[in-house]
Design a protein around this motif. Structure first.
Motif, PDB file in Angstrom:
ATOM      1  N   PRO A 150       1.133  -1.284   0.006  1.00 45.31           N
ATOM      2  CA  PRO A 150      -0.104  -0.066   0.011  1.00 45.31           C
ATOM      3  C   PRO A 150       0.767   1.192   0.157  1.00 45.31           C
ATOM      4  O   PRO A 150       0.643   2.095  -0.634  1.00 45.31           O
ATOM      5  N   LEU A 151       1.977   1.167   0.700  1.00 46.00           N
ATOM      6  CA  LEU A 151       2.923   2.313   0.887  1.00 46.00           C
ATOM      7  C   LEU A 151       3.556   2.769  -0.586  1.00 46.00           C
ATOM      8  O   LEU A 151       3.810   3.889  -1.196  1.00 46.00           O
ATOM      9  N   LEU A 152       3.989   1.548  -1.193  1.00 46.39           N
ATOM     10  CA  LEU A 152       4.699   1.674  -2.527  1.00 46.39           C
ATOM     11  C   LEU A 152       3.753   2.028  -3.564  1.00 46.39           C
ATOM     12  O   LEU A 152       4.043   2.808  -4.671  1.00 46.39           O
ATOM     13  N   SER A 153       2.592   1.907  -3.553  1.00 44.92           N
ATOM     14  CA  SER A 153       1.338   2.163  -4.365  1.00 44.92           C
ATOM     15  C   SER A 153       0.884   3.966  -4.159  1.00 44.92           C
ATOM     16  O   SER A 153       0.405   4.384  -5.000  1.00 44.92           O
ATOM     17  N   ASN A 154       1.202   4.356  -3.100  1.00 41.61           N
ATOM     18  CA  ASN A 154       1.096   5.494  -2.778  1.00 41.61           C
ATOM     19  C   ASN A 154       2.126   6.229  -1.996  1.00 41.61           C
ATOM     20  O   ASN A 154       2.156   6.638  -0.810  1.00 41.61           O
ATOM     21  N   PRO A 155       3.353   6.501  -2.803  1.00 45.67           N
ATOM     22  CA  PRO A 155       4.495   6.841  -2.304  1.00 45.67           C
ATOM     23  C   PRO A 155       4.476   8.210  -1.462  1.00 45.67           C
ATOM     24  O   PRO A 155       5.359   8.375  -0.512  1.00 45.67           O
ATOM     25  N   LYS A 156       3.432   9.120  -1.710  1.00 44.16           N
ATOM     26  CA  LYS A 156       3.689  10.368  -0.953  1.00 44.16           C
ATOM     27  C   LYS A 156       3.438  10.259   0.552  1.00 44.16           C
ATOM     28  O   LYS A 156       3.583  11.030   1.395  1.00 44.16           O
ATOM     29  N   MET A 157       2.828   8.984   0.873  1.00 42.23           N
ATOM     30  CA  MET A 157       2.475   8.852   2.379  1.00 42.23           C
ATOM     31  C   MET A 157       3.678   8.618   3.070  1.00 42.23           C
ATOM     32  O   MET A 157       3.957   8.530   4.397  1.00 42.23           O
ATOM     33  N   PHE A 158       5.066   8.265   2.242  1.00 47.70           N
ATOM     34  CA  PHE A 158       6.092   8.356   2.897  1.00 47.70           C
ATOM     35  C   PHE A 158       6.429   9.725   3.759  1.00 47.70           C
ATOM     36  O   PHE A 158       7.275   9.772   4.797  1.00 47.70           O
ATOM     37  N   LEU A 159       5.921  10.829   3.278  1.00 46.45           N
ATOM     38  CA  LEU A 159       6.246  11.961   4.108  1.00 46.45           C
ATOM     39  C   LEU A 159       5.632  11.864   5.561  1.00 46.45           C
ATOM     40  O   LEU A 159       6.217  12.709   6.267  1.00 46.45           O
ATOM     41  N   PHE A 160       4.750  11.191   5.650  1.00 43.81           N
ATOM     42  CA  PHE A 160       3.915  11.119   7.152  1.00 43.81           C
ATOM     43  C   PHE A 160       4.836  10.406   8.072  1.00 43.81           C
ATOM     44  O   PHE A 160       4.824  10.495   9.047  1.00 43.81           O
ATOM     45  N   GLY A 161       5.643   9.269   7.419  1.00 46.17           N
ATOM     46  CA  GLY A 161       6.629   8.633   8.415  1.00 46.17           C
ATOM     47  C   GLY A 161       7.868   9.525   8.802  1.00 46.17           C
ATOM     48  O   GLY A 161       8.406   9.123   9.714  1.00 46.17           O
ATOM     49  N   GLY A 162       8.026  10.607   8.382  1.00 45.57           N
ATOM     50  CA  GLY A 162       8.943  11.826   8.677  1.00 45.57           C
ATOM     51  C   GLY A 162       8.385  12.832   9.594  1.00 45.57           C
ATOM     52  O   GLY A 162       8.801  13.019  10.791  1.00 45.57           O
ATOM     53  N   ALA A 163       7.196  13.358   9.356  1.00 51.03           N
ATOM     54  CA  ALA A 163       6.489  14.371   9.909  1.00 51.03           C
ATOM     55  C   ALA A 163       6.037  13.983  11.161  1.00 51.03           C
ATOM     56  O   ALA A 163       5.985  14.593  12.290  1.00 51.03           O
ATOM     57  N   ALA A 164       5.580  12.702  11.292  1.00 47.87           N
ATOM     58  CA  ALA A 164       5.007  12.116  12.661  1.00 47.87           C
ATOM     59  C   ALA A 164       6.285  11.897  13.723  1.00 47.87           C
ATOM     60  O   ALA A 164       5.941  11.074  14.656  1.00 47.87           O
TER      61      ALA A 164
END
Length: 382
Positions: free
Chosen positions: A101-115
């Protein structure tokens, strides 16, 4: 008779407090189902190490000499000298995670840093409360709600408060369904919580799934070398899962290995829960600072999503940002439940899972970054 009662007479009030804490952890594990595989052995271990002249700790016995205690030996061998148990646990965690799911929606990587904002905020706050920098670094990691990372960072940083940090980290992992909704509602409006997000996953090829853990390990290692043990073993577990030729080993890592190490880790970490080191005002302050870190991690992810919405045509439900912490999959489930409560037809689970697995990577990288920065600062101060 006097000999038989000598143990009872030697009990201190601090040890009585630890019996209560141990009993509470066991109760939460059994009655409430809060991380039972870890809280139960931690609770039982807290009782074991606080029995007067406990045989699970090293001691000198009259007529016998030095006797090694099993819990102290486990702690010195598998945590103090090698950090083996928390690192090996990441193999099992990595094997459990589907990064699709993360690889199909890469922009979610940003939240792994922001949080991870709460980690660094709390480090500064802990320093203001007169904690040494190495202790402050370990306390800040509690915010990721990632027990193994918290234990590992506190050990590498030689923190004096490993027991309190471990209890706080795993307690807040268990309390995600209670604490996180409060934090999310604190900084969102009902209109924002009603934002709908369509889920149209792109296909993820097998070669992408295989290359992903390898590339993440190399990039993380180059950016934050101290994160290699954490990220590397997490990604190794995921590679076992995705390679397609080690199915039985993947199952073993997800179940047998992870469960066995979790049990051993729980009872081993209880060595640092001895009454004289645990029962003090600092422990209570660490619990409070850990709560601050956890809340600010969640809030940081939400506020980042709200910031992105200023520029995005297709808005992100800001609750997704809170799932960027490491508590997988509890946080994703909490966000899904909150979304359904606001609108029974709004399904946010897959978006939340994407942010949640990004948070798993983000927390271990943040741990490595913290170790790198603090180690360099302490080196320059020496």
């Amino acid at each position: 008779m006097e000999f038989l009662l000598s143990g009872v007479a030697a009990i201190t009030w601090q040890q009585l407090v630890m019996y209560g804490i141990g009993g509470l952890l066991i109760y939460l594990a059994i009655a409430k189902g809060f991380e039972p595989a870890l809280l139960l052995p931690m609770g039982f271990g807290a009782i074991l190490v606080n029995l007067p002249l406990s045989g699970v700790l090293n001691q000198t016995m009259e007529g016998v000499g030095d006797v090694n205690g099993i819990i102290q030996w486990l702690f010195e061998t598998t945590i103090e000298s090698s950090e083996a148990l928390p690192i090996l646990l990441f193999i099992g965690i990595g094997a459990m995670i589907d990064f699709g799911p993360l690889l199909s929606n890469p922009k979610m990587f940003l939240f792994g840093g922001a949080a991870q904002f709460g980690i660094f905020f709390t480090i500064l706050l802990a320093v203001l409360f007169n904690f040494d920098l190495n202790d402050a670094a370990a306390i800040g990691i509690i915010g990721a709600a990632d027990g193994p990372t918290s234990i590992l960072v506190s050990q590498i940083m030689h923190s004096r408060y490993m027991g309190a940090i471990a209890v706080a980290a795993y307690s807040y992992m268990a309390l995600v369904p209670i604490v996180q909704p409060f934090a999310v509602r604190l900084v969102t409006t009902k209109k924002e919580r009603l934002i709908r997000m369509e889920y149209n996953p792109a296909s993820v090829t097998k070669i992408t799934r295989i290359l992903f853990p390898i590339i993440v390990t190399m990039v993380s290692g180059l950016i934050a070398p101290q994160s290699v043990a954490l990220v590397g073993f997490l990604m190794f577990g995921n590679l076992i899962r995705e390679c397609g030729c080690l199915g039985s080993l993947s199952d073993t890592a997800q179940n047998t290995l992870a469960n066995l190490i979790t049990l051993l880790l729980g009872i081993t970490i209880s060595f640092s829960m001895q009454a004289e080191a645990f029962v003090n005002a600092k422990t209570l302050l660490i619990m409070l600072l850990g709560l601050v870190a956890f809340v600010f991690d969640s809030v940081g992810g939400v506020l980042f999503a709200k910031f992105l919405n200023l520029f995005l045509k297709n808005k992100i439900n800001p609750m997704i940002g809170a799932a960027g912490i490491s508590a997988f999959p509890m946080s994703a489930r909490v966000i899904q439940k909150m979304g359904l409560k606001e609108d029974p037809t709004n399904h946010l689970l897959m978006h939340a899972i994407s942010a949640n697995v990004a948070g798993q990577i983000g927390s271990v990288v943040a741990g490595g970054v913290v170790i790198n920065i603090v180690s360099q600062i302490l080196k320059n101060m020496a």
